[in-house]
Enzyme design. Structure first.
Site, mmCIF file in Angstrom:
data_model
loop_
_atom_site.group_PDB
_atom_site.id
_atom_site.type_symbol
_atom_site.label_atom_id
_atom_site.label_comp_id
_atom_site.label_asym_id
_atom_site.label_seq_id
_atom_site.Cartn_x
_atom_site.Cartn_y
_atom_site.Cartn_z
ATOM 1 N N GLY A 156 0.866 -1.193 0.000
ATOM 2 C CA GLY A 156 0.000 0.000 0.000
ATOM 3 C C GLY A 156 0.893 1.232 0.000
ATOM 4 N N ARG A 157 0.312 2.347 0.449
ATOM 5 C CA ARG A 157 1.054 3.607 0.394
ATOM 6 C C ARG A 157 2.355 3.556 1.184
ATOM 7 N NH1 ARG A 157 -4.794 6.055 1.043
ATOM 8 N NH2 ARG A 157 -4.787 4.291 2.459
ATOM 9 N N ILE A 158 2.316 2.978 2.404
ATOM 10 C CA ILE A 158 3.534 2.953 3.229
ATOM 11 C C ILE A 158 4.539 1.964 2.645
ATOM 12 C CG2 ILE A 158 4.458 2.472 5.540
ATOM 13 C CD1 ILE A 158 1.620 3.333 6.619
ATOM 14 N N ARG A 179 -1.829 -8.372 -1.946
ATOM 15 C CA ARG A 179 -3.059 -9.050 -2.396
ATOM 16 C C ARG A 179 -3.247 -8.862 -3.895
ATOM 17 N NH1 ARG A 179 -7.154 -6.426 1.697
ATOM 18 N NH2 ARG A 179 -5.646 -4.822 1.256
ATOM 19 N N ILE A 238 6.264 -3.186 11.069
ATOM 20 C CA ILE A 238 5.687 -1.880 11.441
ATOM 21 C C ILE A 238 4.193 -1.894 11.151
ATOM 22 C CG2 ILE A 238 7.771 -0.482 11.178
ATOM 23 C CD1 ILE A 238 6.598 0.386 8.397
ATOM 24 N N ALA A 239 3.621 -3.092 10.965
ATOM 25 C CA ALA A 239 2.217 -3.189 10.544
ATOM 26 C C ALA A 239 1.291 -3.214 11.758
ATOM 27 C CB ALA A 239 2.032 -4.417 9.671
ATOM 28 N N ARG A 240 1.124 -4.371 12.341
ATOM 29 C CA ARG A 240 0.265 -4.556 13.515
ATOM 30 C C ARG A 240 0.755 -5.782 14.270
ATOM 31 N NH1 ARG A 240 -1.393 -0.278 13.558
ATOM 32 N NH2 ARG A 240 -3.499 0.535 13.494
ATOM 33 N N GLU A 269 -0.026 -5.799 22.585
ATOM 34 C CA GLU A 269 0.634 -4.585 23.108
ATOM 35 C C GLU A 269 -0.335 -3.742 23.939
ATOM 36 O OE1 GLU A 269 1.674 -3.032 19.127
ATOM 37 O OE2 GLU A 269 0.402 -1.307 19.588
ATOM 38 N N HIS A 287 5.527 1.187 19.303
ATOM 39 C CA HIS A 287 4.502 1.627 18.333
ATOM 40 C C HIS A 287 4.607 3.138 18.069
ATOM 41 C CE1 HIS A 287 0.301 0.451 16.641
ATOM 42 N NE2 HIS A 287 0.850 1.415 15.922
ATOM 43 N N ILE A 288 5.774 3.534 17.552
ATOM 44 C CA ILE A 288 6.022 4.969 17.340
ATOM 45 C C ILE A 288 6.284 5.322 15.876
ATOM 46 C CG2 ILE A 288 6.855 5.460 19.678
ATOM 47 C CD1 ILE A 288 9.759 5.274 18.493
HETATM 48 C C1 8YV Z 1 -1.136 5.105 15.490
HETATM 49 C C2 8YV Z 1 -0.949 3.389 13.621
HETATM 50 O O1 8YV Z 1 -0.256 5.896 16.203
HETATM 51 O O2 8YV Z 1 -2.048 4.806 12.105
HETATM 52 C C3 8YV Z 1 -1.907 3.665 12.525
HETATM 53 O O3 8YV Z 1 -2.553 2.710 12.052
HETATM 54 O O4 8YV Z 1 -0.631 2.287 13.885
HETATM 55 C C4 8YV Z 1 -0.319 4.508 14.393
HETATM 56 O O5 8YV Z 1 0.061 5.508 13.501
HETATM 57 C C5 8YV Z 1 -1.813 4.189 16.459
HETATM 58 O O6 8YV Z 1 -2.632 3.254 15.841
HETATM 59 C C6 8YV Z 1 -2.642 4.987 17.466
HETATM 60 O O7 8YV Z 1 -3.900 5.322 16.990
#
Ligand code: 8YV
Length: 329
Positions: A156-158, A179, A238-240, A269, A287-288
């Site tokens: 995707g974009r990121i 996908r 850096i996803a989830r 988390e 998560h920064i």
């Molecule tokens: C958020 C993120 O800081 O945008 C997202 O999906 O994971 C982070 O940028 C976090 O989800 C808090 O809302």
């Protein structure tokens, strides 16, 4: 006519709360209390809208307790905290904050990749602990970024931002899995070739995960996928949390089945799997990835703008669903 009532569920920039107060009757959370789902539901009982972050789950139970709620504006691009189906069925609008965080998050993904491949936190801890008494030829020798193969899962974009940085900035060969395949123009812009997930895992020197979290993407990387990777490879998430099986990753790191990992997100988390805290070859951040002041402000402002546009009758700016019939306050 009375103003719509809005809950701001977590502390955000006070001036942006003040901006919301110009349009709405606002209940804020300046002390940043983490409410239980029951406490959140009680506060939403008389609210027309809510500004959420990724840590508030919006599901059918909560919606049933919030009969006036018309919109949930997430201050995040990911919205796996929303049960979108339940929201749509209940006539509740959801919005997120795409685009404003793309480049900042891609910068961070790349920083985490560099820190991981070049063992920056591990070597810093060594230095701070007073263990650096002499230079040696293989001290914290890591792996190269330039000229290596970057595998991006989730384009995707990121993901595209990461690919561009790798290809144009560091001369990396970029392969990706997604996908759906990108257009030929976009592939050319990112200098990226589409491959199967298996081929990517077998060939990449560095694997970066940028897929949204869904039931289908749960444990995209588990023991079987880690076993396909090169023993010299690095893995960046850096996803989830939940995209990676953190327990399986800790085993792979401890046993040297992959060289290192960089993680900004974790299963469950802010708890972190205890084994990840004891393996040395992992860089851990809380998560920064989107956390720069301008970007967090842009995210909060976009969430606020979604509320203002929605209640102003102009429709949401960045919707994640299209409820057929909206709720009436
Ligand atoms: C958020 C993120 O800081 O945008 C997202 O999906 O994971 C982070 O940028 C976090 O989800 C808090 O809302």
């Amino acid at each position: 006519m009375s103003q719509p009532r809005i809950l701001v569920a977590r502390a955000i920039f006070p001036d942006i709360v003040d901006r919301l107060r110009e349009h709405f009757d606002v209940e804020a959370n300046p002390d940043d209390v983490i409410w239980t789902p029951q406490e959140l539901a009680a506060r939403l009982a008389d609210k027309d809208g809510v500004l959420t972050t990724g840590s508030q789950r919006i599901d059918a139970t909560l919606l049933a307790a919030a009969p006036r709620l018309q919109i949930c504006a997430n201050m995040a691009v990911g919205y796996n905290n929303f049960d979108v189906q339940a929201m749509t069925a209940a006539g509740v609008q959801g919005t997120n904050t795409p685009d404003v965080l793309t480049e900042t998050t891609a910068d961070f993904g790349f920083a985490l990749l560099m820190a991981t491949a070049r063992r920056m936190t591990e070597s810093e801890h060594y230095l701070r602990a007073g263990q650096w008494t002499k230079w040696s030829y293989d001290m914290f020798a890591g792996s190269d970024i330039h000229g290596s193969t970057l595998g991006v899962i989730g384009m995707g974009r990121i993901g595209q931002g990461i690919a561009r940085r790798g290809a144009h900035g560091f001369g990396m060969k970029v392969v990706y899995h997604n996908r759906s395949r990108l257009s030929a123009e976009m592939e050319a812009e990112c200098k990226a070739s589409y491959v199967s997930k298996e081929e990517l895992l077998r060939n990449a020197d560095h694997v970066v995960l940028v897929v949204p979290y869904t039931a289908a993407s749960h444990h995209t990387i588990g023991a079987a996928e880690l076993a396909l990777m090169k023993p010299t490879a690095t893995l960046i998430n850096i996803a989830r949390g939940g995209i990676v099986d953190d327990a399986a990753l800790a085993v792979a790191l401890r046993e040297g089945r992959i060289a290192a990992a960089g993680l900004d997100v974790f299963e469950g988390e802010p708890s972190v799997h205890p084994d990840l805290l004891t393996v040395p070859n992992v860089v851990l951040t809380p998560h920064i990835a989107s956390a720069t002041v301008p970007t967090r402000r842009a995210m909060a402002n976009l969430a606020a703008d979604n509320l203002i546009a929605f209640f102003g009758g102009r429709g949401p700016l960045t919707p994640v669903n299209t409820p057929a019939v909206g709720r009436r306050g």
